[in-house]
Design a protein around this motif. Sequence first.
Motif, PDB file in Angstrom:
ATOM      1  N   LEU A  29      62.616  65.445  22.608  1.00 22.61           N
ATOM      2  CA  LEU A  29      63.829  64.893  23.176  1.00 22.61           C
ATOM      3  C   LEU A  29      64.953  65.890  22.949  1.00 22.61           C
ATOM      4  CD1 LEU A  29      63.528  61.261  21.743  1.00 22.61           C
ATOM      5  CD2 LEU A  29      62.640  62.152  23.907  1.00 22.61           C
ATOM      6  N   GLY A  30      65.427  66.520  24.020  1.00 22.19           N
ATOM      7  CA  GLY A  30      66.484  67.513  23.930  1.00 22.19           C
ATOM      8  C   GLY A  30      65.939  68.925  24.004  1.00 22.19           C
ATOM      9  N   VAL A  77      68.544  74.155  19.510  1.00 23.00           N
ATOM     10  CA  VAL A  77      67.428  73.909  18.595  1.00 23.00           C
ATOM     11  C   VAL A  77      66.146  73.641  19.369  1.00 23.00           C
ATOM     12  CG1 VAL A  77      66.531  72.403  16.777  1.00 23.00           C
ATOM     13  CG2 VAL A  77      68.959  73.041  16.800  1.00 23.00           C
ATOM     14  N   GLY A  78      66.214  72.744  20.352  1.00 16.24           N
ATOM     15  CA  GLY A  78      65.015  72.410  21.121  1.00 16.24           C
ATOM     16  C   GLY A  78      64.408  73.610  21.809  1.00 16.24           C
ATOM     17  N   VAL A 111      59.238  67.307  27.792  1.00 13.51           N
ATOM     18  CA  VAL A 111      60.560  67.594  27.236  1.00 13.51           C
ATOM     19  C   VAL A 111      61.583  66.779  28.019  1.00 13.51           C
ATOM     20  CG1 VAL A 111      62.280  69.355  26.719  1.00 13.51           C
ATOM     21  CG2 VAL A 111      59.842  69.939  26.616  1.00 13.51           C
ATOM     22  N   ALA A 112      62.259  65.856  27.338  1.00 10.14           N
ATOM     23  CA  ALA A 112      63.276  65.032  27.995  1.00 10.14           C
ATOM     24  C   ALA A 112      64.620  65.743  27.940  1.00 10.14           C
ATOM     25  CB  ALA A 112      63.371  63.670  27.321  1.00 10.14           C
ATOM     26  N   VAL A 113      65.266  65.876  29.075  1.00 13.50           N
ATOM     27  CA  VAL A 113      66.558  66.556  29.183  1.00 13.50           C
ATOM     28  C   VAL A 113      67.494  65.715  30.049  1.00 13.50           C
ATOM     29  CG1 VAL A 113      65.609  68.877  28.877  1.00 13.50           C
ATOM     30  CG2 VAL A 113      65.742  67.881  31.174  1.00 13.50           C
ATOM     31  N   VAL A 116      65.889  66.036  18.961  1.00 13.84           N
ATOM     32  CA  VAL A 116      66.939  67.013  18.662  1.00 13.84           C
ATOM     33  C   VAL A 116      68.110  66.858  19.635  1.00 13.84           C
ATOM     34  CG1 VAL A 116      65.561  68.741  17.442  1.00 13.84           C
ATOM     35  CG2 VAL A 116      65.599  68.744  19.936  1.00 13.84           C
ATOM     36  N   ILE A 117      68.360  65.615  20.072  1.00 13.79           N
ATOM     37  CA  ILE A 117      69.496  65.399  20.969  1.00 13.79           C
ATOM     38  C   ILE A 117      70.764  65.052  20.195  1.00 13.79           C
ATOM     39  CG2 ILE A 117      68.159  64.754  22.995  1.00 13.79           C
ATOM     40  CD1 ILE A 117      68.557  61.855  22.328  1.00 13.79           C
TER      41      ILE A 117
END
Length: 426
Positions: free
Chosen positions: A2-3, A7-8, A35-37, A72-73
């Motif tokens: 997530l994010g 970092v992601g 990967v969620a963006v 990491v959001i």
Amino acid sequence: MLGCGSVGSQVVRLLGEQADDLAARVGARVELAGVAVRRLDAPREVDVPADLLTTDAAALVARDDVDLVIEVIGGIEPARSLILSALENGASVVTANKALLAEDGPTLFEAAEKAGRDLYYEAAVAGAIPILRPLRESLAGDRVTRVLGIVNGTTNFILDKMDTSGAGFADALEEAQALGYAEADPTADVEGFDAAAKAAILASLAFHSRVTAADVHREGITDVSAGDVRSAREMGSVVKLLAIAELRPTPEGDDAVSVRVHPAMIPRSHPLASVREAYNAVFVESEAAGQLMFYGPGAGGSPTASAVLGDLVTVARNHRQGTRGVGESAYADRAVLPMGETRTRYHVAIDVDDRAGVLAAVAQAFAEQGVSIQTVRQEGRGNDAQLVVVSHEATDAALAATVDKLRDMEIVREVTSVMRVEGTEE
């Protein structure tokens, strides 16, 4: 995952570059499932295959083929809901979300316990520095009594520049922003919110008690002046923004937890005084091990990604073996002391009338509150006369009351500076 910010992106890079090593360490290959963006077309530091990107984070964490979710959001929502959903759907979680853990960690830990899954968060405090695992595991057989740390790189860079160049706060902040060490809106850093969240996490682990960010006394560095830094230098000290968590005895004979974040003067002989620029360090004191210090880069994409990958390996191993790691340890359930009951020392600079009896009157103001004076010196003459007083240890409430009394005195023109002093009394 997530994010996919700084970092992601580095997590994605390391997953690719170290795929074979990770497989050897885990005992199975680690495959990125999605990967969620927020935006599919946003520029990124690394190339992510288009078929892995999605804007539907809720669907991604609910997939039955996902064993582990990396969050990491940042922020509270939707991160909290997504982490809870991941756990409920059978995935373990690795997160770097200090704000969420400090605000609502117990909810997450309880969900992980109920699901029989791991919740790991080494990257939430001090970037690449391995501090949470030693507190949780390596020192599990010891009694930690104090954790003292520089846990925010932005403020350390600013205060270091003020110390080494004589710059004021505004100029040092502007340099930090130009170099990318400070955000355009630096409030979370310079007002101490970031450090307070980390202090809550450190205190919870060190003292086996639930501590939230709301329990942490917080002061930032915006009022630290070049004069404060100069006065510290004259005392052989340096000003640092410190996160301090310690056990303090209560009148009933129990231990309570004191947690605070504020600027303080520390002797240049203290190991934390030599921590420069944007680096972080955490100083741990325990009964058996004694004094330990953990030092390194406290932020940045690659260092934080290193901590994320360390947790990933541990959680993946646990998953393969059908086990889980150490969960929340809050058995001690210690009370948190209000700041007024915390014992500390003050450095007070006072503009005074230059006439007979001034020193005695100031000393009397301290004595009336039960505060003894360690050192006092006079600087300047006439209209420039100033007294600089350093107290012995007393409760913060008594010290604050002393300062209020000084401000009401006819002989005092202005209390120009008040700063706490940490470190061994000489």
